[in-house]
Design a protein around this motif. Structure first.
Motif, mmCIF file in Angstrom:
data_model
loop_
_atom_site.group_PDB
_atom_site.id
_atom_site.type_symbol
_atom_site.label_atom_id
_atom_site.label_comp_id
_atom_site.label_asym_id
_atom_site.label_seq_id
_atom_site.Cartn_x
_atom_site.Cartn_y
_atom_site.Cartn_z
ATOM 1 N N GLU A 1 0.884 -1.201 0.146
ATOM 2 C CA GLU A 1 0.042 0.107 -0.134
ATOM 3 C C GLU A 1 0.792 1.064 -0.091
ATOM 4 O OE1 GLU A 1 -2.391 1.783 -1.077
ATOM 5 O OE2 GLU A 1 -3.958 0.787 0.293
ATOM 6 N N SER A 2 0.454 2.331 -0.837
ATOM 7 C CA SER A 2 1.071 3.614 -0.756
ATOM 8 C C SER A 2 1.473 4.069 0.635
ATOM 9 C CB SER A 2 0.596 4.440 -1.662
ATOM 10 O OG SER A 2 1.104 5.740 -1.781
ATOM 11 N N VAL A 3 2.523 4.951 0.773
ATOM 12 C CA VAL A 3 2.585 5.608 1.972
ATOM 13 C C VAL A 3 1.599 6.755 2.336
ATOM 14 C CG1 VAL A 3 4.309 7.235 0.962
ATOM 15 C CG2 VAL A 3 4.737 6.661 3.213
ATOM 16 N N CYS A 4 1.224 7.152 1.179
ATOM 17 C CA CYS A 4 -0.038 8.131 1.283
ATOM 18 C C CYS A 4 -1.067 7.647 2.101
ATOM 19 C CB CYS A 4 -0.486 8.740 -0.082
ATOM 20 S SG CYS A 4 1.261 9.560 -0.967
ATOM 21 N N ARG A 5 -1.260 6.387 2.306
ATOM 22 C CA ARG A 5 -2.507 5.854 2.936
ATOM 23 C C ARG A 5 -2.061 5.775 4.248
ATOM 24 N NH1 ARG A 5 -7.375 6.487 0.689
ATOM 25 N NH2 ARG A 5 -7.135 6.897 -1.449
ATOM 26 N N VAL A 6 -2.671 6.457 5.177
ATOM 27 C CA VAL A 6 -2.220 6.592 6.498
ATOM 28 C C VAL A 6 -3.241 6.216 7.551
ATOM 29 C CG1 VAL A 6 -1.624 8.155 8.480
ATOM 30 C CG2 VAL A 6 -0.556 8.490 6.147
ATOM 31 N N GLU A 7 -4.603 6.479 7.206
ATOM 32 C CA GLU A 7 -5.355 5.773 7.977
ATOM 33 C C GLU A 7 -6.632 4.985 7.406
ATOM 34 O OE1 GLU A 7 -7.403 9.645 9.373
ATOM 35 O OE2 GLU A 7 -5.761 10.007 10.593
ATOM 36 N N SER A 8 -6.477 4.946 5.701
ATOM 37 C CA SER A 8 -7.529 4.187 5.280
ATOM 38 C C SER A 8 -6.851 3.401 3.984
ATOM 39 C CB SER A 8 -8.752 4.642 4.845
ATOM 40 O OG SER A 8 -8.354 5.955 3.987
ATOM 41 N N LEU A 9 -7.313 2.493 3.553
ATOM 42 C CA LEU A 9 -6.874 1.823 2.354
ATOM 43 C C LEU A 9 -7.255 2.294 1.155
ATOM 44 C CD1 LEU A 9 -7.032 -2.094 3.216
ATOM 45 C CD2 LEU A 9 -4.969 -0.752 3.320
ATOM 46 N N SER A 10 -6.633 2.397 0.008
ATOM 47 C CA SER A 10 -6.944 2.999 -1.268
ATOM 48 C C SER A 10 -7.973 1.752 -1.789
ATOM 49 C CB SER A 10 -5.748 2.854 -2.069
ATOM 50 O OG SER A 10 -5.236 1.447 -2.531
ATOM 51 N N MET A 11 -8.588 2.243 -2.805
ATOM 52 C CA MET A 11 -9.755 1.397 -3.416
ATOM 53 C C MET A 11 -8.970 0.172 -4.062
ATOM 54 S SD MET A 11 -12.163 1.909 -7.048
ATOM 55 C CE MET A 11 -13.173 3.144 -5.739
ATOM 56 N N THR A 12 -7.736 0.065 -4.628
ATOM 57 C CA THR A 12 -7.213 -0.925 -5.249
ATOM 58 C C THR A 12 -6.837 -1.805 -4.077
ATOM 59 O OG1 THR A 12 -6.165 0.283 -6.995
ATOM 60 C CG2 THR A 12 -5.212 -1.790 -6.240
ATOM 61 N N GLY A 13 -6.613 -1.351 -2.633
ATOM 62 C CA GLY A 13 -6.158 -2.159 -1.658
ATOM 63 C C GLY A 13 -7.207 -2.883 -1.111
ATOM 64 N N ARG A 14 -8.197 -2.206 -1.134
ATOM 65 C CA ARG A 14 -9.624 -2.962 -0.509
ATOM 66 C C ARG A 14 -10.018 -3.923 -1.381
ATOM 67 N NH1 ARG A 14 -11.231 2.466 0.106
ATOM 68 N NH2 ARG A 14 -12.648 2.812 -1.543
ATOM 69 N N ILE A 15 -9.677 -3.885 -2.585
ATOM 70 C CA ILE A 15 -10.156 -4.803 -3.535
ATOM 71 C C ILE A 15 -9.196 -6.017 -3.380
ATOM 72 C CG2 ILE A 15 -10.242 -5.612 -6.051
ATOM 73 C CD1 ILE A 15 -11.225 -2.769 -6.708
ATOM 74 N N LEU A 16 -7.659 -5.732 -3.376
ATOM 75 C CA LEU A 16 -6.827 -6.887 -3.178
ATOM 76 C C LEU A 16 -6.288 -7.117 -2.068
ATOM 77 C CD1 LEU A 16 -4.102 -5.257 -6.093
ATOM 78 C CD2 LEU A 16 -6.057 -6.863 -6.183
ATOM 79 N N LEU A 17 -7.108 -6.793 -0.738
ATOM 80 C CA LEU A 17 -6.891 -7.289 0.548
ATOM 81 C C LEU A 17 -7.433 -8.879 0.521
ATOM 82 C CD1 LEU A 17 -5.946 -6.530 3.103
ATOM 83 C CD2 LEU A 17 -8.436 -5.899 3.597
#
Length: 250
Positions: free
Chosen positions: A201-217
């Motif tokens: 996950e990108s370093v920009c994501r501090v408190e929540s996952l990106s849309m891509t992250g939520r899918i690939l989780l």
């Protein structure tokens, strides 16, 4: 006056007819290209299955060293972060870099990196650079993704995955990596391939996952985040997810 009305009506009918013909040609071309890609994908699947069966019968199925590591490049900051991850993968060759066809700059950066750090591997042909369709452009409507760019992106991803048969897929977003991870996951589930999926996950994501992250989780074998607070939140929301804290990329 009647002549003018007749003329306008004729022009309108001609325009409507031309529009219908043009729409038919566009849709016909779309489905024809899609059908060709689907048929080619099916042939690749048969070829991979046949090769695996023959290799298993002979007892000499491909070793891990023969299988490439596939690195999916994003754009901008995503590519910058990925280029910081790659040095820790020095032993993982051969490699296949995949970038979106709308972002040649990311692949160019990867080429320069490999030529400067691992020229010998490039000369041996152990590094490939491929382009793929982007599943969604910035601001693109969801209907357009479902009807147009999405199917093409998934079919092209399937063709690349079946052709390269990656042992590992490493990605850090954005959405370009989703078709590859989903295809790799499904082919692993049906035991056609044995592909591990690693998402950072990108370093920009501090408190929540990106849309891509939520899918690939749901698909990743290993899911890295760069903030401990985000790891704690993910484990609270998704207790069965394999979320690991890796620290921040320097």
């Amino acid at each position: 006056m009647e002549a003018l009305v007749y003329y306008v009506d004729s022009v309108a009918q001609a325009g409507w007819l031309m529009g219908k013909v043009l729409l038919t040609v566009i849709l016909g071309g779309y489905f024809m290209i899609g059908s060709v890609m689907l048929a080619y994908c099916f042939l690749l699947l048969l070829a991979v299955c046949f090769k695996k069966i023959v290799s298993l019968l002979r007892g000499n199925w491909l070793t891990v060293e023969d299988l490439p590591t596939m690195i999916i490049l994003g754009s901008g900051g995503h590519t910058k972060e990925m280029l910081k991850i790659i040095p820790s993968l020095s032993a993982l060759y051969p490699r296949v870099y995949v970038g979106a066809n709308t972002d040649p700059l990311s692949l160019d950066k990867a080429m320069k990196f490999e030529h400067s750090k691992n020229r010998r591997q490039v000369e041996l042909g152990n590094v490939k650079f491929l382009m793929t369709y982007r599943i969604r452009a910035v601001g693109q409507r969801l209907l357009s993704v479902v009807m147009c760019s999405g199917p093409y992106a998934f079919l092209h991803a399937a063709i690349i995955v079946l052709s390269e048969r990656p042992e590992t897929i490493i990605c850090n977003g954005p959405g370009t990596c989703v078709p590859f991870c989903v295809v790799g996951y499904l082919l692993t589930k049906i035991r056609v391939l044995e592909t591990r999926i690693i998402f950072v996950e990108s370093v920009c994501r501090v408190e929540s996952l990106s849309m891509t992250g939520r899918i690939l989780l749901r698909f990743a074998n290993v899911f890295f985040v760069q903030w401990q607070e985000l790891q704690r939140k993910c484990l609270q929301l998704y207790p069965h997810a394999k979320v690991r804290y890796m620290g921040r990329l320097a």
